[in-house]
Design a protein around this motif. Structure first.
Motif, PDB file in Angstrom:
ATOM      1  N   THR A 138       0.262 -15.596 -67.895  1.00 45.69           N
ATOM      2  CA  THR A 138       1.652 -15.179 -68.061  1.00 45.69           C
ATOM      3  C   THR A 138       2.012 -14.198 -66.954  1.00 45.69           C
ATOM      4  OG1 THR A 138       3.286 -14.276 -69.622  1.00 45.69           O
ATOM      5  CG2 THR A 138       1.119 -13.247 -69.621  1.00 45.69           C
ATOM      6  N   SER A 185       7.488 -11.980 -62.941  1.00 46.01           N
ATOM      7  CA  SER A 185       8.774 -12.300 -63.564  1.00 46.01           C
ATOM      8  C   SER A 185       9.917 -11.553 -62.903  1.00 46.01           C
ATOM      9  CB  SER A 185       8.733 -11.988 -65.065  1.00 46.01           C
ATOM     10  OG  SER A 185       8.511 -10.606 -65.304  1.00 46.01           O
ATOM     11  N   PHE A 219       0.675 -25.153 -63.722  1.00 50.29           N
ATOM     12  CA  PHE A 219       0.538 -24.369 -64.949  1.00 50.29           C
ATOM     13  C   PHE A 219       0.039 -25.273 -66.074  1.00 50.29           C
ATOM     14  CE2 PHE A 219       3.721 -22.052 -62.554  1.00 50.29           C
ATOM     15  CZ  PHE A 219       3.498 -20.712 -62.845  1.00 50.29           C
ATOM     16  N   HIS A 279      -0.598 -24.796 -70.343  1.00 48.00           N
ATOM     17  CA  HIS A 279      -0.516 -23.867 -71.485  1.00 48.00           C
ATOM     18  C   HIS A 279      -0.410 -24.658 -72.783  1.00 48.00           C
ATOM     19  CE1 HIS A 279       0.347 -19.369 -71.738  1.00 48.00           C
ATOM     20  NE2 HIS A 279       0.015 -19.744 -72.969  1.00 48.00           N
ATOM     21  N   THR A 291       5.846 -17.724 -70.788  1.00 49.75           N
ATOM     22  CA  THR A 291       5.430 -18.479 -69.606  1.00 49.75           C
ATOM     23  C   THR A 291       6.355 -19.665 -69.373  1.00 49.75           C
ATOM     24  OG1 THR A 291       3.132 -17.852 -70.048  1.00 49.75           O
ATOM     25  CG2 THR A 291       3.492 -19.650 -68.496  1.00 49.75           C
TER      26      THR A 291
END
Length: 252
Positions: free
Chosen positions: A139, A180, A193, A195, A207
């Motif tokens: 994250t 971020s 990515f 997740h 995320t």
């Protein structure tokens, strides 16, 4: 395939490579998760080396060969110290690669699971030389995650040994690596990515929101987001194979 235990500066690493690959092979630095160790990601190294990469697996501070006699609460309270140290040490590992003659002008990638994925996102704000990155269960929101972790610790009745000024200083430091708030540093960077949507450790939603914002702002040509509805905090075999194939392709 050769696996060598080496000490790069003060960092214990596993150096995985094929005796047939040359010194100009693509390089992957792979970062392990919290309370894990370098050897627990050998299956990633196996796949990457078979696809022509040289792989360096370091032990994070307080992990693996660097472990100290800390209980889970003690090491949990040092989570962000570990992450920030790992970000600094990724820079040191790059210098070691140059000194040892492995990094000439080829591409270098960074990848990690859980804490290693979180660290990878911080490294992307600090090191423009990273050519591609694979983030599994990571994250970017350092400050948001740190506040949530501290609240959880306090709810369990443990006292965090930081006064208000020390907390502010900690959040200010984390903000400097918080992707971020610095999405432009990830623009035009090939990113993968993975997740699990049921992850109870590193929440899925922050995320996912970050990835969507990144795609909206800079386009989605270089971003792959692999999500699995039934997965928790463990990368599936499908995810591992997809990540290693994607990374080796983007470093070739």
């Amino acid at each position: 395939m050769i696996s060598q235990s080496e000490l790069w500066g003060n960092i214990p690493v596993l150096h995985i490579f094929d005796e047939e690959i040359s010194n100009n092979a693509p390089i992957v630095l792979f970062l392990h998760g919290f309370e894990s160790a370098k050897e627990h990601n050998l299956h990633y190294a196996y796949q990457l080396v078979n696809q022509g990469c040289r792989v360096i697996l370091p032990d994070a501070l307080l992990h693996g060969d660097r472990a100290e006699k800390l209980d889970q609460v003690e090491i949990s309270l040092r989570f962000w110290e570990i992450v920030l140290t790992s970000i600094e040490e990724v820079g040191k590992l790059k210098e070691e690669l140059i000194e040892r003659g492995y990094l000439i002008d080829q591409k270098i990638g960074l990848a990690g699971t859980s804490m290693g994925g979180i660290t990878t996102l911080g490294c992307l704000t600090a090191y423009p030389w990273i050519d591609a990155a694979a983030i599994m269960m990571g994250t970017p929101g350092y400050v948001e995650l740190a506040k949530a972790q501290m609240a959880l610790v306090e709810q369990k009745g443990f006292k965090i040994p930081l006064n208000s000024e020390e907390r502010k200083n900690m959040f200010d430091t984390l903000a400097s690596f918080d992707a971020s708030n610095q999405m432009h540093k990830l623009a035009d960077k090939p990113l993968f990515f993975w997740h699990g949507e049921k992850d109870p450790v590193v929440p899925f939603e922050p995320t996912a929101h970050f990835i969507e914002a990144l795609k909206h702002e800079y386009g989605e040509n270089d971003i792959v987001f692999m999500k699995e509805k039934s997965a928790g905090h463990a990368v599936s075999r499908k995810g591992m194979l997809s990540a290693t194939k994607w990374l080796s392709n983007n470093l070739a």
